[in-house]
Design a protein around this motif. Structure first.
Motif, short mmCIF file in Angstrom:
data_model
loop_
_atom_site.label_atom_id
_atom_site.label_comp_id
_atom_site.label_asym_id
_atom_site.label_seq_id
_atom_site.Cartn_x
_atom_site.Cartn_y
_atom_site.Cartn_z
N ILE A 10 -32.95 25.33 24.73
CA ILE A 10 -32.06 25.80 23.66
C ILE A 10 -31.84 27.31 23.75
N ILE A 11 -32.78 28.05 24.34
CA ILE A 11 -32.58 29.48 24.55
C ILE A 11 -31.47 29.70 25.58
N GLY A 12 -31.43 28.84 26.59
CA GLY A 12 -30.35 28.90 27.56
C GLY A 12 -29.00 28.59 26.92
N LEU A 13 -28.99 27.60 26.01
CA LEU A 13 -27.76 27.28 25.29
C LEU A 13 -27.32 28.47 24.45
N TYR A 14 -28.26 29.11 23.77
CA TYR A 14 -27.94 30.29 22.96
C TYR A 14 -27.38 31.42 23.82
N SER A 15 -27.99 31.64 24.99
CA SER A 15 -27.52 32.71 25.86
C SER A 15 -26.09 32.48 26.32
N GLN A 16 -25.73 31.22 26.54
CA GLN A 16 -24.40 30.91 27.07
C GLN A 16 -23.36 30.69 25.98
N ALA A 17 -23.72 29.97 24.92
CA ALA A 17 -22.72 29.57 23.92
C ALA A 17 -22.92 30.21 22.55
N GLY A 18 -23.98 30.96 22.36
CA GLY A 18 -24.14 31.71 21.13
C GLY A 18 -24.83 30.96 20.01
N ILE A 19 -24.90 31.62 18.87
CA ILE A 19 -25.69 31.14 17.74
C ILE A 19 -25.08 29.91 17.06
N PHE A 20 -23.76 29.75 17.11
CA PHE A 20 -23.13 28.62 16.43
C PHE A 20 -23.47 27.29 17.12
N ALA A 21 -23.66 27.34 18.41
CA ALA A 21 -24.07 26.13 19.13
C ALA A 21 -25.48 25.72 18.72
N VAL A 22 -26.35 26.70 18.52
CA VAL A 22 -27.71 26.42 18.06
C VAL A 22 -27.69 25.85 16.65
N ILE A 23 -26.87 26.43 15.79
CA ILE A 23 -26.73 25.92 14.41
C ILE A 23 -26.23 24.47 14.43
N ALA A 24 -25.30 24.19 15.32
CA ALA A 24 -24.78 22.82 15.43
C ALA A 24 -25.89 21.84 15.75
N TRP A 25 -26.76 22.18 16.69
CA TRP A 25 -27.87 21.28 17.06
C TRP A 25 -28.90 21.17 15.94
N ILE A 26 -29.12 22.24 15.21
CA ILE A 26 -30.04 22.16 14.06
C ILE A 26 -29.50 21.19 13.03
N LEU A 27 -28.19 21.24 12.78
CA LEU A 27 -27.57 20.29 11.85
C LEU A 27 -27.69 18.86 12.36
N ILE A 28 -27.48 18.67 13.66
CA ILE A 28 -27.58 17.33 14.25
C ILE A 28 -28.98 16.77 14.08
N TRP A 29 -29.99 17.57 14.41
CA TRP A 29 -31.38 17.11 14.29
C TRP A 29 -31.75 16.85 12.83
N TYR A 30 -31.27 17.69 11.93
CA TYR A 30 -31.54 17.47 10.50
C TYR A 30 -30.97 16.13 10.05
N LYS A 31 -29.75 15.84 10.45
CA LYS A 31 -29.12 14.58 10.06
C LYS A 31 -29.80 13.38 10.73
N SER A 32 -30.33 13.59 11.93
CA SER A 32 -31.01 12.48 12.61
C SER A 32 -32.26 12.04 11.85
N PHE A 33 -32.85 12.94 11.06
CA PHE A 33 -34.02 12.59 10.27
C PHE A 33 -33.66 12.10 8.87
N THR A 34 -32.51 12.52 8.36
CA THR A 34 -32.18 12.24 6.96
C THR A 34 -31.20 11.07 6.76
N VAL A 35 -30.38 10.79 7.76
CA VAL A 35 -29.39 9.70 7.64
C VAL A 35 -30.05 8.39 8.07
N ARG A 36 -29.98 7.38 7.23
CA ARG A 36 -30.60 6.09 7.53
C ARG A 36 -29.69 5.23 8.39
N LEU A 37 -30.32 4.46 9.28
CA LEU A 37 -29.59 3.55 10.15
C LEU A 37 -30.27 2.19 10.17
#
Length: 429
Positions: free
Chosen positions: A319-346
């Motif tokens: 994820i540090i490599g992702l941050y270096s290449q695509a910036g902080i918004f890409a990291v925020i996007a993945w944080i949101l994805i992981w948060y939803k993966s724990f909170t959204v029921r399937l």
């Protein structure tokens, strides 16, 4: 669009996104340029539906798409890297907006699952073929030595076969369908078993730990006490037996772990992560929006290649490599994805979406799977399926509520009619 046409389109999207599993004998025209043009057109078409989709995962996908595409501008402004050079390197990693295309054309989840299982078996067969012929690298470029074969490392000839993301997604689909009894066991079981073998063959420590933990929890919470005891006994006996074999692969993994532990803060991945996180991006612009994806033809690529010569691989810090290449918004996007993966029921049969995203999370500090071309299309498919299942649940709930409301209103209407149609009661007085 009927399911056969959907299956054909999905097959083409996955195959070209994976660059035909990076088969080496196809040459640049078919193996590199054709996939680039295909994915480029795919991204352009998908962006047309950028603001017309709904669901919890739309915002993270929008952030990822914006971050990766704007990184092309970043590379030009910061490093004067040519736009075309940046596009050639960036577009294969930016297939995630296919999410919007799949939703706009209402692709069926079941169709996508079947196509993914087919690719799981393609990976299975081709990987076995490559393992049996390690002296010649027919697929992929990672860990290939100067003689054109796969190099030996950690006590084993490590074949990091391209398209790992689609294989793991197929493996996790198999696990989920086996528990929910939603598929053919003879088709699903081989993929589930091979999922235990691949991390060992690749001698990847984090992946071995995650897969073992996932399998234990997946079956542990679902099976009866008797089956849990039997499986536990089998695992313990197998572990003891394997330990007595003194296999080179386990000795290599153990030695690598001891070396990493003894190095501490001098461990190359620690140095690489600290450098790219605190020193490489030396302007506010690059710290927020990233530096872009380096091209070997540019000065930017020359700098990163010099770092690689020192053992500082960008993909080794995830994820540090992702941050270096695509910036902080890409990291925020993945944080949101992981948060939803724990909170959204399937439902149980779709747990594979969570398993895949948790695998990316578990390896996010030591692997390029968070943005690697072998994982980009499988990530897009997982996010679409997760989003679609959630939308279907919400729509089904809305239909049930509307139906209940109609029944309630109908009941009140009938009751009112009955009251108004009752004859008047005349008092005898």
């Amino acid at each position: 669009m009927n399911k056969y046409l959907q299956a054909s389109i999905a097959f083409a999207i996955i195959l070209l996104s994976l660059k035909f599993f990076e088969v080496r004998f196809l040459g640049d025209l078919i193996g590199i340029k054709l996939p680039f043009l295909f994915v480029f057109l795919l991204v352009i078409i998908s962006i047309r539906y950028f603001f017309s989709c709904k669901g919890s995962f739309v915002l993270p996908v929008q952030l990822l798409t914006f971050s990766m595409l704007f990184s092309v501008v970043s590379a030009y402004l910061i490093w004067q890297q040519g736009l075309m050079d940046s596009l050639v390197r960036t577009i294969p990693l930016t297939v995630v907006p296919v999410f919007f295309l799949l939703q706009a054309f209402k692709f069926q989840v079941k169709v996508l699952e079947n196509v993914i299982i087919i690719f799981g078996y393609l990976y299975f067969v081709l990987n076995i073929f490559q393992l049996l012929n390690p002296e010649t690298a027919y697929f992929g470029y990672a860990l290939v030595d100067e003689n054109g074969g796969y190099a030996e490392s950690r006590g084993v000839t490590r074949v990091i076969f391209p398209g790992g993301g689609i294989f793991w997604l197929a493996c996790f689909i198999s696990l989920s369908k086996l528990i929910s009894n939603r598929g053919n066991k003879f088709v699903l079981i081989p993929l589930a078993i091979y999922g235990l073998v691949v991390p060992v063959l690749q001698a990847t420590r984090q992946l071995i730990a995650f897969i073992m933990l996932l399998y234990f929890l997946h079956f542990g919470f679902q099976l009866s006490v008797v089956k849990k005891v039997i499986i536990s006994i089998v695992i313990v006996i197998s572990a003891i037996y394997i330990g007595t074999l003194n296999l080179p692969v386990f000795e290599g993994i153990y030695q690598q772990s001891m070396d990493s532990k003894s190095e501490g803060t001098k461990y190359i991945r620690f140095i690489t992560g600290a450098y790219y996180l605190t020193e490489f991006s030396d302007t506010l612009f690059s710290q927020i929006l990233g530096n872009g994806v380096p091209s070997e033809k540019s000065y930017y690529g020359t700098i990163t290649n010099r770092l690689i010569d020192k053992g500082m691989y960008l993909e080794d810090v995830g994820i540090i490599g992702l941050y270096s290449q695509a910036g902080i918004f890409a990291v925020i996007a993945w944080i949101l994805i992981w948060y939803k993966s724990f909170t959204v029921r399937l439902p149980k049969e779709y747990y594979y979406c969570k398993y895949y995203l948790w695998m990316i999370l578990f390896t996010s500090l030591t692997s390029g799977s968070i943005y690697n071309v072998s994982y980009a299309i499988s990530t897009a498919l997982v996010l679409f399926i997760f989003n679609q299942v959630e939308l279907n649940k919400k729509n089904q709930l809305k239909r049930i509520l509307k139906l209940l409301l109609k029944k309630r209103l109908a009941g009140k209407l009938v009751k009112n009619r009955q009251l108004t149609n009752q004859p008047d009661i005349i008092s005898p007085l």
